[in-house]
Scaffold this motif. Structure first.
Motif, PDB file in Angstrom:
ATOM      1  N   PRO A 149       0.840  -4.474  -1.522  1.00  0.00           N
ATOM      2  CA  PRO A 149       2.021  -4.019  -2.177  1.00  0.00           C
ATOM      3  C   PRO A 149       1.838  -2.654  -2.835  1.00  0.00           C
ATOM      4  CG  PRO A 149       2.258  -6.205  -2.528  1.00  0.00           C
ATOM      5  CD  PRO A 149       0.865  -6.054  -1.819  1.00  0.00           C
ATOM      6  N   ALA A 150       0.640  -3.015  -3.852  1.00  0.00           N
ATOM      7  CA  ALA A 150       0.490  -1.834  -4.793  1.00  0.00           C
ATOM      8  C   ALA A 150      -0.015  -0.652  -3.953  1.00  0.00           C
ATOM      9  CB  ALA A 150      -0.781  -2.304  -5.847  1.00  0.00           C
ATOM     10  N   TYR A 151      -1.019  -0.723  -3.203  1.00  0.00           N
ATOM     11  CA  TYR A 151      -1.536   0.427  -2.100  1.00  0.00           C
ATOM     12  C   TYR A 151      -0.373   0.831  -1.287  1.00  0.00           C
ATOM     13  CZ  TYR A 151      -6.163   0.216  -4.156  1.00  0.00           C
ATOM     14  OH  TYR A 151      -7.113   0.129  -4.839  1.00  0.00           O
ATOM     15  N   ILE A 152       0.513   0.185  -0.813  1.00  0.00           N
ATOM     16  CA  ILE A 152       1.828   0.794   0.084  1.00  0.00           C
ATOM     17  C   ILE A 152       2.679   1.668  -0.902  1.00  0.00           C
ATOM     18  CG2 ILE A 152       3.832   0.198   0.824  1.00  0.00           C
ATOM     19  CD1 ILE A 152       2.271  -2.457   2.217  1.00  0.00           C
ATOM     20  N   LYS A 153       2.972   1.166  -2.216  1.00  0.00           N
ATOM     21  CA  LYS A 153       3.683   1.990  -3.220  1.00  0.00           C
ATOM     22  C   LYS A 153       2.687   3.232  -3.497  1.00  0.00           C
ATOM     23  CE  LYS A 153       7.190   1.776  -5.751  1.00  0.00           C
ATOM     24  NZ  LYS A 153       8.649   2.113  -5.080  1.00  0.00           N
ATOM     25  N   GLU A 154       1.423   3.083  -3.639  1.00  0.00           N
ATOM     26  CA  GLU A 154       0.789   4.173  -3.988  1.00  0.00           C
ATOM     27  C   GLU A 154       0.831   5.342  -2.841  1.00  0.00           C
ATOM     28  OE1 GLU A 154      -3.726   5.929  -5.074  1.00  0.00           O
ATOM     29  OE2 GLU A 154      -3.172   3.698  -5.418  1.00  0.00           O
TER      30      GLU A 154
ATOM     31  N   LEU B 243       4.141   7.185  -3.068  1.00  0.00           N
ATOM     32  CA  LEU B 243       3.990   8.140  -4.031  1.00  0.00           C
ATOM     33  C   LEU B 243       3.246   9.438  -3.626  1.00  0.00           C
ATOM     34  CD1 LEU B 243       3.794   5.769  -7.105  1.00  0.00           C
ATOM     35  CD2 LEU B 243       5.624   7.223  -6.424  1.00  0.00           C
ATOM     36  N   ILE B 244       2.064   9.259  -3.047  1.00  0.00           N
ATOM     37  CA  ILE B 244       1.351  10.357  -2.804  1.00  0.00           C
ATOM     38  C   ILE B 244       1.500  10.832  -1.202  1.00  0.00           C
ATOM     39  CG2 ILE B 244      -0.498   9.591  -4.384  1.00  0.00           C
ATOM     40  CD1 ILE B 244      -2.358   8.895  -2.048  1.00  0.00           C
ATOM     41  N   GLY B 245       2.278  10.447  -0.578  1.00  0.00           N
ATOM     42  CA  GLY B 245       2.408  10.841   0.771  1.00  0.00           C
ATOM     43  C   GLY B 245       1.367  10.545   1.823  1.00  0.00           C
ATOM     44  N   PHE B 246       0.428   9.662   1.597  1.00  0.00           N
ATOM     45  CA  PHE B 246      -0.711   9.575   2.341  1.00  0.00           C
ATOM     46  C   PHE B 246      -0.956   7.835   2.620  1.00  0.00           C
ATOM     47  CE2 PHE B 246      -5.605   9.020   2.641  1.00  0.00           C
ATOM     48  CZ  PHE B 246      -5.731   9.367   3.636  1.00  0.00           C
ATOM     49  N   ASP B 247      -0.771   7.658   3.911  1.00  0.00           N
ATOM     50  CA  ASP B 247      -1.039   6.253   4.363  1.00  0.00           C
ATOM     51  C   ASP B 247      -2.342   5.644   4.716  1.00  0.00           C
ATOM     52  OD1 ASP B 247      -0.875   7.161   6.630  1.00  0.00           O
ATOM     53  OD2 ASP B 247       0.628   5.807   7.416  1.00  0.00           O
ATOM     54  N   GLY B 248      -3.615   6.702   4.574  1.00  0.00           N
ATOM     55  CA  GLY B 248      -4.859   6.489   5.057  1.00  0.00           C
ATOM     56  C   GLY B 248      -5.599   5.754   3.744  1.00  0.00           C
TER      57      GLY B 248
END
Length: 94
Positions: A22-27, A30-35
């Motif tokens: 969940p922390a990285y999903i939120k990040e 926020l940054i518009g990058f899911d990679g």
């Protein structure tokens, strides 16, 4: 409370993933990058890691995780994640 984590144990590895995902999903939002590579990690990946892990528990629930590698005189922080439920509460700083 901060404690060292036995990330090789299945239950602990799954707890780490439950904070990290969940922390990285939120990040990613926020940054518009899911990679972000850590978004693809599994409990098995955590168990196979050579990093050392410590965690922050609140009311028995793991809510923050830091991992690091120690080489001679250097310490490298590999990840620092806080579950979104713990954002803005000083957990990362602790």
């Amino acid at each position: 409370m901060i404690e060292f984590l036995q990330h090789k144990e299945d239950v602990t590895a799954r707890e780490i993933i439950a904070v990290q995902q969940p922390a990285y999903i939120k990040e990613a939002e926020l940054i518009g990058f899911d990679g972000i590579p850590a978004l693809q990690e599994t409990a098995k990946d955590i168990q196979a890691s050579r990093e050392q892990f410590a965690g922050y528990r609140k009311d028995g629930r793991l809510i923050g995780v830091i991992s690091y590698e120690k080489n001679m005189h250097h310490l490298t922080i590999c990840r620092l994640v806080v579950h979104p439920d713990g954002f803005r509460k000083g957990i990362g700083r602790a």
